[in-house]
Design an enzyme around this catalytic site. Structure first.
Site, PDB file in Angstrom:
ATOM      1  N   ILE A 179     -11.822   3.350  21.453  1.00 52.53           N
ATOM      2  CA  ILE A 179     -10.694   2.554  21.182  1.00 52.53           C
ATOM      3  C   ILE A 179     -10.194   2.746  19.531  1.00 52.53           C
ATOM      4  O   ILE A 179     -11.024   3.230  18.781  1.00 52.53           O
ATOM      5  CB  ILE A 179     -10.977   1.098  21.388  1.00 52.53           C
ATOM      6  CG1 ILE A 179     -12.118   0.304  20.432  1.00 52.53           C
ATOM      7  CG2 ILE A 179     -10.942   0.588  22.861  1.00 52.53           C
ATOM      8  CD1 ILE A 179     -12.150  -1.031  20.586  1.00 52.53           C
ATOM      9  N   ASP A 180      -9.082   2.401  19.215  1.00 49.27           N
ATOM     10  CA  ASP A 180      -8.763   2.996  17.695  1.00 49.27           C
ATOM     11  C   ASP A 180      -9.478   2.124  16.910  1.00 49.27           C
ATOM     12  O   ASP A 180      -9.956   1.028  17.154  1.00 49.27           O
ATOM     13  CB  ASP A 180      -7.320   2.631  17.697  1.00 49.27           C
ATOM     14  CG  ASP A 180      -6.334   3.560  18.479  1.00 49.27           C
ATOM     15  OD1 ASP A 180      -6.827   4.710  19.102  1.00 49.27           O
ATOM     16  OD2 ASP A 180      -5.361   2.967  18.957  1.00 49.27           O
ATOM     17  N   ARG A 181      -9.598   2.859  15.643  1.00 51.65           N
ATOM     18  CA  ARG A 181     -10.243   2.134  14.566  1.00 51.65           C
ATOM     19  C   ARG A 181      -9.789   0.610  14.285  1.00 51.65           C
ATOM     20  O   ARG A 181     -10.606  -0.205  14.114  1.00 51.65           O
ATOM     21  CB  ARG A 181     -10.260   2.945  13.283  1.00 51.65           C
ATOM     22  CG  ARG A 181     -11.040   2.514  12.091  1.00 51.65           C
ATOM     23  CD  ARG A 181     -10.661   3.391  11.078  1.00 51.65           C
ATOM     24  NE  ARG A 181     -11.592   2.897   9.936  1.00 51.65           N
ATOM     25  CZ  ARG A 181     -11.482   3.526   8.520  1.00 51.65           C
ATOM     26  NH1 ARG A 181     -10.736   4.798   8.515  1.00 51.65           N
ATOM     27  NH2 ARG A 181     -12.231   2.967   7.815  1.00 51.65           N
ATOM     28  N   ARG A 228       0.216   1.310  21.684  1.00 49.45           N
ATOM     29  CA  ARG A 228       1.079   1.244  20.538  1.00 49.45           C
ATOM     30  C   ARG A 228       2.472   1.860  20.705  1.00 49.45           C
ATOM     31  O   ARG A 228       3.650   1.399  20.240  1.00 49.45           O
ATOM     32  CB  ARG A 228       0.299   1.719  19.415  1.00 49.45           C
ATOM     33  CG  ARG A 228      -0.939   0.980  19.027  1.00 49.45           C
ATOM     34  CD  ARG A 228      -2.002   1.771  18.281  1.00 49.45           C
ATOM     35  NE  ARG A 228      -1.653   2.201  17.060  1.00 49.45           N
ATOM     36  CZ  ARG A 228      -2.163   2.990  16.128  1.00 49.45           C
ATOM     37  NH1 ARG A 228      -3.444   3.079  16.322  1.00 49.45           N
ATOM     38  NH2 ARG A 228      -1.733   3.052  14.915  1.00 49.45           N
TER      39      ARG A 228
END
Length: 314
Positions: A144-146, A243
């Site tokens: 998953i994104d930072r 997003r």
């Protein structure tokens, strides 16, 4: 005189590694080598499978013979051990929300990358390995994104990794995210299927007819004066999918530094928000050993909860 120079390795792929991408295989084997260098030797054809050049996305097969070239790191690039005394590292032990002998699940904090690279000394997986030096196997099941918080699966056995990743490939894993988006999300908009194309130079993702098919399901959870809390469930697993799909509909996520709207960031800042409001809140899958259905919920952090409460009071 003993020759300590690294030599070419030839590795025969056993059944345990079948189905794993060659780039992920190399990153696990060459632990201190920067990701950029791994992709460089793949691009140059220095890594061969059955004497042939391959792409980073090539999936290994049982019986493949992999040629791994000697890799020498300049001293300044040699990775230092991850210190378990760092607050950010020590904190991860308290973020484990489920664990058994086959896997563990983190409620990953926002701002922690899942792995090191691109200028980051370490990520969640390196920190966990430092905290558990005796663990024989710890590998990311997915990413998953930072800046996204929430559920992250870590396999503790090769067999568990294979079975869990197969569920992700077969799209039988159900994932649900909470996102605070700008404006009033229309309740009739329950699905976005815009194709996504990633720019390999800057990693920016855009809706593009030449992109990969992408499917996200949405549900309105709560409406505010100038914002909406939605539940997003990605059917496909493209980079930055939720997003970009939110941006595409005209309802970007709060504090999204790539696809957001500064006006919405300013609005939510007055409610106490200062991070991306995207949280992996729920996951459902089959246990890799027992086959039983597992459902895990990860609570939102204090900042996200305070932001929602402030918006309710408005």
């Amino acid at each position: 005189m003993k020759d300590d120079k690294p030599k070419v390795q030839f590795i025969a792929i056993a059944d345990d590694f079948a189905g794993q991408r060659i780039d992920n295989f190399l990153r696990a084997r060459l632990k201190n080598v920067p990701k950029s260098m791994i992709y460089r030797i793949l691009r140059k054809g220095e890594v061969r499978v059955n004497k042939k050049r391959i792409k980073p996305e090539y999936k290994l097969q049982e019986g493949d013979l992999v040629r791994v070239p000697p890799v020498t790191l300049p001293e300044k690039e040699a990775a230092a051990p991850v210190s378990t005394k760092l607050d950010k590292v020590a904190e991860l032990e308290n973020c484990i929300i489920y664990e058994d002998e086959h896997m563990l699940i983190l409620n990953k904090p926002s701002g922690t990358a899942v792995h090191g690279g691109s200028g980051l000394k370490f990520g969640a997986i390196e920190a966990l390995r430092a905290l558990r030096p005796d663990a024989r196997f710890l590998e990311l099941v997915h990413r998953i994104d930072r800046d996204t918080s929430g559920i992250l699966l870590i396999a503790k056995k090769r067999s568990a990794l294979r079975k869990l990743q197969e569920q992700f490939r077969q799209k039988t894993v159900q994932k649900y995210y909470f996102a605070l988006v700008m404006g009033q999300w229309p309740k009739e908009c329950r699905k976005v299927t815009a194709p996504l194309l990633k720019n390999e130079v800057n990693s920016i993702v855009r809706v593009n007819p030449n992109g990969k098919a992408s499917d996200t399901r949405f549900k309105v959870l709560e409406s505010f004066t100038e914002a909406t809390l939605v539940q997003a469930s990605p059917v496909t697993g493209r980079t930055h999918q939720i997003r970009v799909h939110c941006q595409y509909t005209g309802h970007p996520i709060a504090w999204d530094d790539r696809y957001g709207d500064p006006r919405f960031d300013a609005y939510t800042k007055t409610a106490g928000l200062s991070r991306l409001f995207l949280h992996a809140a729920n996951i459902q899958f089959e246990h890799p050993h027992s086959g039983e259905k597992v459902e895990i919920n990860a609570p939102m952090d204090a900042m996200l909860n305070r932001t929602l409460e402030a918006l309710r009071q408005r």
